[in-house]
Design a protein around this motif. Structure first.
Motif: not given
Length: 442
Positions: A145, A147, A236
């Motif tokens: 991920d 982020d 992502n």
């Protein structure tokens, strides 16, 4: 006394995820890389490109002064890297510029096996492409991920620099959300000091636990050499684009329908905001997703789906890589209150980009891939500010740019590439209605 002064406290092995107590006497990245490197491939692609064969001046009297150069096809070859993201389906992600305009794509695995690849789709504005091979016993890299990345996280780059063979370099995440560089139309880069060079394009940027955090794309440095400033597309962002290519064969870009600016200290003060990061909405266009959702000029967008947004560029890149029809939750500050506004993105009517990311002299125009009245492919001026730099050089709305310094231009990627290669005076070949003209950029 000296020995005592230099003594250090051992670090517990369990605190180091890549420390193998049974095989290693010192910490090593080798155990993780043994799993990750087979998923990074070398790419060699070939194609044909048309070059103009100029007519020497001495022969022009025989052919006439208006004689046009002959078009001659010449073979070309590119080299780069790619990452296997789905072993069962044989999906490989790379950069668009590695395989653009190529006819044959050859994939070489770490074990030396070679396969011809099929191009499933690509997107020049984000520089992402998806390939597929038919092979067994492939290894893929799980996605992280992106982020959740933080500046200072370790980062390892795997690729094929200068076509010398698979190479691993290490560093850290130097910065996040890098944009406004003019490298791509939609920029939200991870910056790293892990050495990235020519040929690393399309390779993997991985975390210490062997997960893919980004696709290596570009470097900032003189003469194409590494100076410790490299850029990668976040995993992502890449994954959003790949899902669209798999489903539709192309990227169906989502759009909000706003114009805006980065929030800085000055804007924060003017709008009485408690934050100096995010995007301020300058205008909401009619009949758009933003208008339908109730966004208003003066709204400060500070998050998407609960994750912070640091700038308008980052907002634009994240929205632009989410598919049309996706519903996102925007965190907004309005009149001092924090609210959440759900927005269902609409499909882009074209790959419109602000021309300032291509060349400063084109600032104030909005460009898209288009065609002339007689069907020639080119770059269309979709909108134009009449007080802008682009208007000052003579561009008009609905003009179609078909050449730069007598080199053919068929799309936005062509235009960017041709302008990057030019120094000094630039002549744009423009079709206006049924007429052709040249506009000069000094």
């Amino acid at each position: 006394m000296l020995a005592a002064a230099l003594a250090v406290t051992p670090i517990a092995n369990a605190a180091i995820p890549w420390f193998d107590n049974n095989k290693q006497e010192t910490p090593s990245l080798a155990p993780m890389l043994e799993k990750a490197t087979p998923a990074v491939v070398n790419i060699s692609a070939t194609g044909m490109k048309q070059n103009k064969q100029q007519i020497p001046e001495v022969f022009r009297r025989f052919f006439g002064q208006n004689a046009q150069p002959r078009m001659q096809e010449q073979p070309f070859q590119t080299a780069g890297s790619g990452v296997i993201i789905d072993a069962k389906k044989g999906y490989i992600v790379t950069n668009h510029h590695v395989i653009a305009d190529t006819d044959e794509i050859l994939i070489t695995l770490k074990n030396g096996k070679q396969y011809e690849a099929k191009k499933l789709g690509s997107d020049s504005e984000t520089d992402v492409a998806l390939l597929q091979i038919e092979a067994e016993d492939l290894t893929d890299i799980p996605l992280a991920d992106s982020d959740k990345l933080r500046v200072g996280d370790f980062a390892i780059a795997i690729g094929n620099p200068f076509a010398i063979g698979q190479t691993v370099t290490s560093g850290i995440v130097s910065a996040l959300g890098r944009s406004g560089l003019g490298i791509e139309g939609y920029e939200n880069f991870i910056q790293t000091d892990a050495a990235i060079n020519s040929g690393n394009s399309g390779g993997a940027l991985v975390s210490l636990d062997g997960k893919l955090i980004g696709i290596n794309t570009a470097i900032l440095g003189p003469h194409g050499g590494n100076v410790g400033i490299g850029f990668a597309i976040p995993s992502n962002m890449m994954n959003n684009l790949v899902k669209q290519i798999v489903e539709f064969g192309e990227v169906k870009r989502g759009v909000l329908g706003i114009s805006g600016d980065n929030i800085d200290a000055g804007i924060a003060k003017a709008f009485d905001l408690s934050t100096s990061q995010g995007a301020i909405v300058r205008q909401v266009f009619e009949d758009t997703a933003a208008q339908e959702a109730g966004l208003k000029p003066g709204d400060a967008i500070i998050s998407i789906n609960g994750k912070a947004v640091n700038s308008f560029f980052e907002l634009r890149a994240k929205i632009g890589t989410m598919g049309a029809g996706a519903t996102v939750k925007l965190g907004v500050i309005r009149d001092g209150d924090k609210i959440t506004i759900p927005v269902t993105l609409r499909e882009s009517k074209g790959d419109n980009i602000k021309a300032s990311v291509i060349h400063p002299a084109l600032e104030g125009s909005e460009l898209t891939n288009g065609k002339t009245q007689d069907g020639q492919a080119g770059v269309e001026v979709k909108a134009l500010d009449k007080r802008s730099a682009a208007a000052a050089i003579g561009l008009q709305q609905d003009d179609v740019i078909i050449g730069v310094n007598r080199q053919r231009v068929e799309n936005l990627a062509d235009l960017r590439d041709k302008l990057e290669d030019q120094n000094g005076i630039i002549a744009l070949n423009v079709v206006r209605g049924r007429s052709q003209l040249y506009l000069v950029i000094r």
